[in-house]
Design a protein around this motif. Structure first.
Motif, PDB file in Angstrom:
ATOM      1  N   ALA A  47      33.852 -27.930   3.063  1.00 54.67           N
ATOM      2  CA  ALA A  47      33.992 -28.513   4.395  1.00 54.67           C
ATOM      3  C   ALA A  47      35.401 -29.079   4.585  1.00 54.67           C
ATOM      4  N   LYS A  48      35.988 -28.801   5.734  1.00 54.16           N
ATOM      5  CA  LYS A  48      37.330 -29.281   6.022  1.00 54.16           C
ATOM      6  C   LYS A  48      37.375 -30.803   6.060  1.00 54.16           C
ATOM      7  N   GLN A  49      36.286 -31.400   6.563  1.00 48.44           N
ATOM      8  CA  GLN A  49      36.230 -32.858   6.670  1.00 48.44           C
ATOM      9  C   GLN A  49      36.001 -33.536   5.325  1.00 48.44           C
ATOM     10  N   GLY A  50      35.701 -32.745   4.286  1.00 55.20           N
ATOM     11  CA  GLY A  50      35.413 -33.315   2.975  1.00 55.20           C
ATOM     12  C   GLY A  50      36.572 -34.074   2.383  1.00 55.20           C
ATOM     13  N   VAL A  51      37.788 -33.785   2.828  1.00 58.25           N
ATOM     14  CA  VAL A  51      38.957 -34.473   2.294  1.00 58.25           C
ATOM     15  C   VAL A  51      38.925 -35.959   2.643  1.00 58.25           C
ATOM     16  N   PHE A  52      38.150 -36.322   3.671  1.00 65.52           N
ATOM     17  CA  PHE A  52      38.045 -37.729   4.061  1.00 65.52           C
ATOM     18  C   PHE A  52      36.851 -38.422   3.404  1.00 65.52           C
TER      19      PHE A  52
END
Length: 240
Positions: free
Chosen positions: A191-196
């Motif tokens: 998931a792209k948002q996983g970095v947050f």
């Protein structure tokens, strides 16, 4: 501060913390040994060492921090010794800061031990099966630098787990938080948002580009602030 810290270290010596600190890296070493022996041809050193760091950052580090912080919290919660500690002529923030430093120290120790055990596991695999002896240079300094960034990016996750473990008398909330965070980090890896997401920052820092920079900045920078805030909040709450 040194007196409080030395007391916490002696407490850890009498607990299961050291057993945990050795067991988790050993499991990765066992995995590395059998994984390498599956191959018939040699591979580069950095493949095996960075794979070990990746496994550590992806799964074993979050689960180890969950167990370690819960153990540190229960050392005081279970015997109801907080009242005694708060009665000592010591600033209360030092009690929590000493515990936080012990947790960080053990996590660093486990990370370095993981790299050392993996190196030994690869060497042992090469003795058992000479055809797969790794090629090239181990580049331990470069791998160590990656490991340092993993630890920095994991600081926010460590701060959250530390606060939960000491805030609640029961070990269940901290364990549920850690297991839940690790679960969502695993199932939403791409998931792209996983970095947050704090539980994904350690593994995201092993990449490149904006994911690397974002995970390192949030995990390390915000993590430092969060850990200081956790110590301050715990001390303030107990002073009321």
């Amino acid at each position: 501060m040194w007196t409080v810290l030395s007391v916490e270290i002696r407490k850890l010596n009498r607990s299961l913390a050291l057993l945990l600190a050795v067991t988790a890296p050993c499991l990765i070493g066992v995995f590395a040994f059998f994984n390498i022996t599956r191959f018939d041809q040699a591979g580069p050193w950095d493949r095996w060492l960075l794979t070990s760091v990746g496994v550590w950052a992806f799964f074993m580090l979050p689960m180890s921090v969950t167990a370690l912080t819960a153990l540190v919290g229960q050392m005081e919660h279970a015997p109801r010794s907080w009242d005694h500690l708060r009665g000592l002529p010591v600033p209360r923030w030092r009690l929590y800061a000493a515990k936080a430093l012990c947790v960080l120290g053990l996590v660093v120790f486990m990370s370095v031990l993981n790299l050392a055990i993996t190196y030994g596991a690869v060497q042992l695999a090469a003795v058992v099966k000479p055809a797969i002896r790794p090629t090239g240079d181990p580049a331990l300094l470069q791998t160590g630098w990656v490991l340092a960034k993993v630890l920095a990016a994991a600081l926010l996750m460590i701060a959250i787990q530390f606060w939960a473990a000491l805030r609640f008398a029961s070990f269940v909330p901290a364990l549920a938080l850690g297991i839940g965070g690790t679960f969502f980090a695993v199932v939403a890896t791409a998931a792209k948002q996983g970095v947050f997401f704090p539980w994904q920052m350690a593994v995201n820092v092993m990449g490149e580009g904006w994911r690397h920079d974002t995970a390192l900045a949030l995990g390390g920078g915000l993590g430092t602030v969060a850990l200081i805030a956790a110590v301050a909040h715990l001390a303030w709450r107990e002073a009321r």
